[in-house]
Motif scaffolding. Structure first.
Motif, PDB file in Angstrom:
ATOM      1  N   UNK A 181       3.462 -12.480  -9.789  1.00 36.70           N
ATOM      2  CA  UNK A 181       3.895 -11.966  -8.495  1.00 36.70           C
ATOM      3  C   UNK A 181       4.854 -10.798  -8.702  1.00 36.70           C
ATOM      4  N   UNK A 182       4.681  -9.767  -7.908  1.00 37.70           N
ATOM      5  CA  UNK A 182       5.478  -8.555  -7.988  1.00 37.70           C
ATOM      6  C   UNK A 182       6.716  -8.678  -7.102  1.00 37.70           C
ATOM      7  N   UNK A 183       7.883  -8.394  -7.669  1.00 38.90           N
ATOM      8  CA  UNK A 183       9.120  -8.504  -6.889  1.00 38.90           C
ATOM      9  C   UNK A 183       9.123  -7.534  -5.716  1.00 38.90           C
ATOM     10  N   UNK A 184       8.537  -6.349  -5.886  1.00 36.80           N
ATOM     11  CA  UNK A 184       8.471  -5.389  -4.788  1.00 36.80           C
ATOM     12  C   UNK A 184       7.656  -5.915  -3.616  1.00 36.80           C
ATOM     13  N   UNK A 185       6.543  -6.562  -3.915  1.00 42.23           N
ATOM     14  CA  UNK A 185       5.720  -7.163  -2.866  1.00 42.23           C
ATOM     15  C   UNK A 185       6.442  -8.290  -2.157  1.00 42.23           C
ATOM     16  N   UNK A 186       7.128  -9.116  -2.957  1.00 45.28           N
ATOM     17  CA  UNK A 186       7.903 -10.209  -2.362  1.00 45.28           C
ATOM     18  C   UNK A 186       8.989  -9.657  -1.440  1.00 45.28           C
TER      19      UNK A 186
END
Length: 177
Positions: A16-21
């Motif tokens: 999971x991408x922190x930017x997406x989260x």
């Protein structure tokens, strides 16, 4: 100074991408013009949302899609504080609160030995430090106007201490760069 705020430590799922989260969090969290400060350390995201104690509920709704686990805290200033450990399904594993209303408790609390053990297992730590925090954390009350007190003691016991240099490295993701 007010301590009215929401805090979170979110351990993202592998891949999971922190930017997406953080984009999903910003989209789901009603912040108005207040800052949403974040710090990313690998797959762990620390969040401080000023004047936003409902951050905990928003994080819980995002955990199943994005994270393995989370720790949240809601600081209601002179009304009390709430600490919560959230499992991969977004459900509470452990909840502890200090309710400063004194007449009858309105903040949820599920600080039992079993819940502390479940939280320790989720974070892969010894439950003894959680038992120690449980026995002593409410002695001074919620300590309004003192940011991070007393709920961050739980985070230390879970092996997820709040970064001492958070303010120096945090980014405000609520405003476009």
């Amino acid at each position: 100074m007010s301590s009215f705020s929401g805090w979170a430590c979110v351990d993202l799922k592998d891949g999971q991408d922190s930017g997406g989260f953080l984009a999903a969090l910003s989209e789901n969290l009603e912040m108005g013009d207040r800052p949403l400060l974040t710090l990313v350390e690998g797959g762990r995201v620390y969040i401080l949302a000023d004047f936003t104690p409902h951050l905990s509920a928003t994080i819980s709704t995002l955990v199943p899609a994005w994270a393995r686990r989370a720790i949240t805290a809601a600081d209601f200033d002179e009304y009390g504080v709430l600490h919560e450990v959230v499992g991969p399904d977004g459900e509470s594993v452990h909840v502890a609160s200090i309710d400063e209303q004194n007449e009858e408790s309105t903040l949820p609390d599920h600080d039992t030995p079993e819940a502390r053990r479940a939280a320790a297992e989720l974070f892969g730590v010894d439950p003894a430090p959680l038992d120690k925090v449980s026995a002593t954390w409410s002695l001074d009350g919620a300590r309004p106007s003192t940011l991070g007190e007393p709920y961050l003691a739980w985070w230390d016991a879970l092996g997820a201490p709040w970064p001492a240099d958070f303010g120096e490295r945090a980014m405000d993701v609520s405003k476009p760069a």
